[in-house]
Design an enzyme around this catalytic site. Structure first.
Site, PDB file in Angstrom:
ATOM      1  N   LYS A   1     -21.965  19.635 -58.524  1.00  0.00           N
ATOM      2  CA  LYS A   1     -21.749  21.089 -58.649  1.00  0.00           C
ATOM      3  C   LYS A   1     -20.282  21.412 -58.892  1.00  0.00           C
ATOM      4  O   LYS A   1     -19.950  22.511 -59.342  1.00  0.00           O
ATOM      5  CB  LYS A   1     -22.253  21.805 -57.404  1.00  0.00           C
TER       6      LYS A   1
ATOM      7  N   ASP B   1     -26.224  27.429 -51.186  1.00  0.00           N
ATOM      8  CA  ASP B   1     -26.671  26.672 -50.018  1.00  0.00           C
ATOM      9  C   ASP B   1     -25.669  25.559 -49.732  1.00  0.00           C
ATOM     10  O   ASP B   1     -25.936  24.658 -48.974  1.00  0.00           O
ATOM     11  CB  ASP B   1     -28.102  26.145 -50.184  1.00  0.00           C
TER      12      ASP B   1
END
Ligand SMILES: Cc1ncc(COP(=O)(O)O)c(C=O)c1O
Length: 394
Positions: free
Chosen positions: A80, A128
């Protein structure tokens, strides 16, 4: 091999992937090229390892398994890192260009030339964990205030990791989807800019940039392998990672009939249910999966057309295979490398191993002796306490 893999309840949906133009149009090859040109110049950039798990492949009776290990990406512990920070930079470039009335170069933002103006722009997102860490890191590098919304079940370890990069972390009572909704609302009220890894109607540019950023990882693989894989197993949350990898692989190896399989936790199968219904469908999550990064109830509408057009198989796995796969990677067979992989990293490998141990599924997926599998170890240790717990289980 651990019995967890042979007694596994896997749901399998064979998808009628019709192909078409989504793979070229949603994220264009130019989008990928631009992202690669930018990100590979950043300080600290280095390609991540692509490991061949030879002993495991032999044990499973297939030709090859390649594992792309994203644990060290920009020292942020997950793939990410490539998405949020890049999308933040692109938005800043656009916004500063509009404010100042002249073109603004990304190197000048990174070099601090526009610090004063950048300090007046706030970037926000729900997460998250991993996307928020990437965004917080990017904001710190670019001198921009950052607010991150997390849901009730996001571990405090992951919240701390974002605070360490200067983000203001706001914990809410609901789940991931509720944190996305609140982020949108608060951003609109306060004039902040959302840098989300998921999309919604009318909001596509930052999530497209996020997905283009992930292309760096796929490009590294394509530059390394001399032959296309026959099977790719991709874990899905909102579907952004799977869609980006799928688009890149189909653009790059357009003549190879790669079987692209998307796997989700059986507790959060929003892409699986969408495939079954033949249309984008939300799933109401009742219980959080240990695969925190994959605990998403709403597919990304930007990702879905690529997945719908190109993915051949959708699968779900139970949480019970996560720990055994993490431990297998940490304590590998024979000369295979030892790998530290987080909970969401192992879903693709877990379903591949379990499928090899399930004769009907193995046949259905055509996992024969010549299969060359590619999986993405999308995170390393993103929460040390959870990692230690899962490694200690027997
Ligand atoms: C480690 C990890 N792997 C995979 C995913 C899935 O990515 P996406 O939500 O784009 O499907 C995530 C999402 O947060 C993640 O953190």
């Amino acid at each position: 091999m651990h019995s967890a893999f042979s007694n596994t309840k896997i749901a399998h949906h064979v998808h009628n992937a019709l192909g078409g133009s989504a793979k070229d149009q949603v994220i264009t090859s130019q989008d990928f090229t631009d992202a690669i040109a930018e990100i590979t110049t950043w300080q600290g950039y280095a390609p991540t390892p692509l490991y061949a798990l030879r002993a495991l492949a032999e044990e499973l009776g297939i030709a090859k398994i390649h594992y792309k290990d994203e644990a060290l990406r920009f020292n942020l512990a997950s793939f990410k890192a490539l998405g949020g920070a890049y999308a933040a930079l692109r938005l800043l470039q656009k916004e500063l260009t509009a404010q100042l009335g002249h073109p603004v170069k990304s190197q000048d933002i990174i070099g601090g030339r526009y610090r004063a103006q950048a300090a007046g722009i706030t970037l926000v997102s729900a997460t998250d964990g991993n996307h928020g860490r990437s965004l917080a890191w990017g904001c710190q590098r670019f001198g921009v205030p950052c607010r991150i919304y997390i849901h009730a079940e996001v571990s405090e370890g992951r919240a701390e990791a974002m605070r360490a990069y200067g983000a203001l972390v706001v914990r809410i009572a609901g789940d991931y989807d509720a944190s996305v909704a609140l982020t949108r609302l608060e951003a609109e009220k306060n004039g902040w800019f959302v840098i989300s890894d998921t999309s919604w109607p009318g909001y596509q540019d930052p999530p497209r940039d996020v997905m283009a950023g992930y292309g760096v990882m796929v490009n590294e693989i394509c530059q390394t392998l001399d032959q296309a894989p026959t099977h790719v197993f991709l874990q899905g949350g909102v579907g952004g990672m799977a869609a980006s990898i799928t688009a890149f692989l189909r653009q790059y190896w357009s003549q190879s009939p790669i079987r692209i399989c998307v796997v989700e936790p059986d507790l959060a199968p929003c892409l699986f249910v969408s495939a079954q219904n033949g249309t984008l469908t939300n799933f109401n999550i009742q219980k959080e999966t240990v695969m925190a990064g994959l605990s998403c109830g709403a597919p990304s509408p930007l990702a879905w057309p690529i997945l719908d057009a190109e993915v051949t198989d959708f699968l779900t796995i139970p949480d019970t295979v996560v720990g055994p796969t993490m431990r297998l990677l940490a304590h590998p067979l024979a000369d295979d490398p030892a790998i530290t992989a987080g909970e969401s990293a192992v879903a693709g490998l877990a379903v591949a191993i379990a499928a090899c141990h399930t004769p009907d599924l193995r046949d259905a997926l055509a996992l024969g002796a010549d299969a060359r599998i590619l999986v993405f170890g999308s995170e390393g240790i993103t929460d040390p306490d959870i990692y230690a717990q899962l490694m200690a289980e027997v």
